[in-house]
Design an enzyme around this catalytic site. Structure first.
Site, PDB file in Angstrom:
ATOM      1  NE  ARG A  31      -2.404  -7.727  -4.713  1.00 30.95           N
ATOM      2  CZ  ARG A  31      -3.195  -7.960  -3.512  1.00 30.95           C
ATOM      3  NH1 ARG A  31      -2.738  -7.979  -2.284  1.00 30.95           N
ATOM      4  NH2 ARG A  31      -4.401  -8.183  -3.838  1.00 30.95           N
TER       5      ARG A  31
ATOM      6  CE  LYS B  33     -13.923  -7.551   4.237  1.00 34.46           C
ATOM      7  NZ  LYS B  33     -12.715  -6.823   3.586  1.00 34.46           N
TER       8      LYS B  33
ATOM      9  CB  SER C 279      -4.536  -6.811   4.179  1.00 36.35           C
ATOM     10  OG  SER C 279      -4.199  -5.491   3.862  1.00 36.35           O
TER      11      SER C 279
ATOM     12  CG  HIS D 183      -2.106  -1.066   1.388  1.00 42.85           C
ATOM     13  ND1 HIS D 183      -2.140  -1.770   2.529  1.00 42.85           N
ATOM     14  CD2 HIS D 183      -2.847  -1.596   0.632  1.00 42.85           C
ATOM     15  CE1 HIS D 183      -3.084  -2.623   2.246  1.00 42.85           C
ATOM     16  NE2 HIS D 183      -3.776  -2.476   1.094  1.00 42.85           N
TER      17      HIS D 183
HETATM   18  O1  PNS Z   1      -8.910  -3.081  -0.173  1.00 42.80           O
HETATM   19  P1  PNS Z   1     -10.187  -3.480  -0.401  1.00 42.80           P
HETATM   20  O2  PNS Z   1     -11.020  -4.276   0.509  1.00 42.80           O
HETATM   21  O3  PNS Z   1      -9.861  -4.426  -1.779  1.00 42.80           O
HETATM   22  O4  PNS Z   1     -11.180  -2.407  -1.058  1.00 42.80           O
HETATM   23  C1  PNS Z   1     -12.391  -2.582  -1.544  1.00 42.80           C
HETATM   24  C2  PNS Z   1     -13.065  -1.406  -1.919  1.00 42.80           C
HETATM   25  C3  PNS Z   1     -13.054  -0.514  -0.383  1.00 42.80           C
HETATM   26  C4  PNS Z   1     -12.235  -0.152  -2.868  1.00 42.80           C
HETATM   27  C5  PNS Z   1     -14.449  -1.559  -2.239  1.00 42.80           C
HETATM   28  O5  PNS Z   1     -14.967  -2.494  -1.324  1.00 42.80           O
HETATM   29  C6  PNS Z   1     -15.420  -0.238  -2.303  1.00 42.80           C
HETATM   30  O6  PNS Z   1     -15.138   0.718  -3.157  1.00 42.80           O
HETATM   31  N1  PNS Z   1     -16.452  -0.296  -1.461  1.00 42.80           N
HETATM   32  C7  PNS Z   1     -17.355   0.906  -1.208  1.00 42.80           C
HETATM   33  C8  PNS Z   1     -18.712   0.588  -1.711  1.00 42.80           C
HETATM   34  C9  PNS Z   1     -18.931   0.702  -3.270  1.00 42.80           C
HETATM   35  O7  PNS Z   1     -18.770   1.849  -3.612  1.00 42.80           O
HETATM   36  N2  PNS Z   1     -19.487  -0.229  -3.904  1.00 42.80           N
HETATM   37  C10 PNS Z   1     -19.533  -0.494  -5.388  1.00 42.80           C
HETATM   38  C11 PNS Z   1     -18.226  -0.498  -6.047  1.00 42.80           C
HETATM   39  S1  PNS Z   1     -18.192  -0.851  -7.498  1.00 42.80           S
END
Ligand code: PNS
Length: 164
Positions: free
Chosen positions: A94, A41, A132, A17
């Protein structure tokens, strides 16, 4: 003035990150590292703990003239990005396996809010396998995290389990 959101769970923040944030700093004037508040979660660290760790480790990286701050958000990412007047969302990729899910999210986000671009960035190869999820698994099974996460993150993980 170019502002980007770097969203994620950051549970915990990894060296991968931080590498993405350093690279993003070459493209943007401001990056808001924003932690998703996910009510369902069961995280390892609370939002406050993750915010605190991010703020500490951000002091240690090369940001150039970029301003980096930490925040958290709930709900749709694009709504949050608009409210923050951001131009872009930064996501790290990645491997090809990340790409499918990330592309789907990026296209959905674009459909929801066409004014916000998603920028995919590749971390250094050294971090191409660091996530993570694996960091937590390795830690819980007694493996070493040196080089995978900042040392304060490993310390906080140890404190967390010893206080549990
Ligand atoms: O680190 P992560 O868990 O891979 O991050 C995922 C994240 C936070 C980027 C994604 O879950 C997100 O944007 N969630 C917010 C809800 C949202 O906007 N959902 C529609 C996305 S297409």
């Amino acid at each position: 003035m170019r502002r980007a959101i770097y969203p994620g769970s950051f549970d915990p923040v990894t060296n991968g990150h931080l590498d993405i944030i350093e690279r993003g700093c070459k493209l943007f004037d401001e990056i808001i590292v924003s932690i998703l508040v996910h009510p369902e979660k069961q995280p390892f660290f609370t939002i406050e703990e993750r915010r605190g760790m991010l703020a500490e480790v951000l002091k240690q990286i090369d940001k150039g003239s970029c301003h980096v701050r930490v925040d958290s958000f709930q709900g749709l990412l694009v709504h949050y990005a608009l409210a923050q007047q951001a131009d872009a969302i930064v996501r790290g990729i990645r491997a090809i396996s990340d790409y499918e899910y990330e592309l789907q999210m990026a296209l959905m986000n674009r459909r929801l809010e066409p004014s916000i671009e998603t920028v995919f960035m590749m971390p250094a190869e050294t971090y191409s396998y660091v996530s993570s999820r694996l960091v937590k698994e390795v830690f819980q099974l007694g493996g070493r995290l040196q080089g995978l996460v900042p040392s304060i993150v490993e310390e906080r993980m140890k404190e967390k389990v010893s206080n549990a």
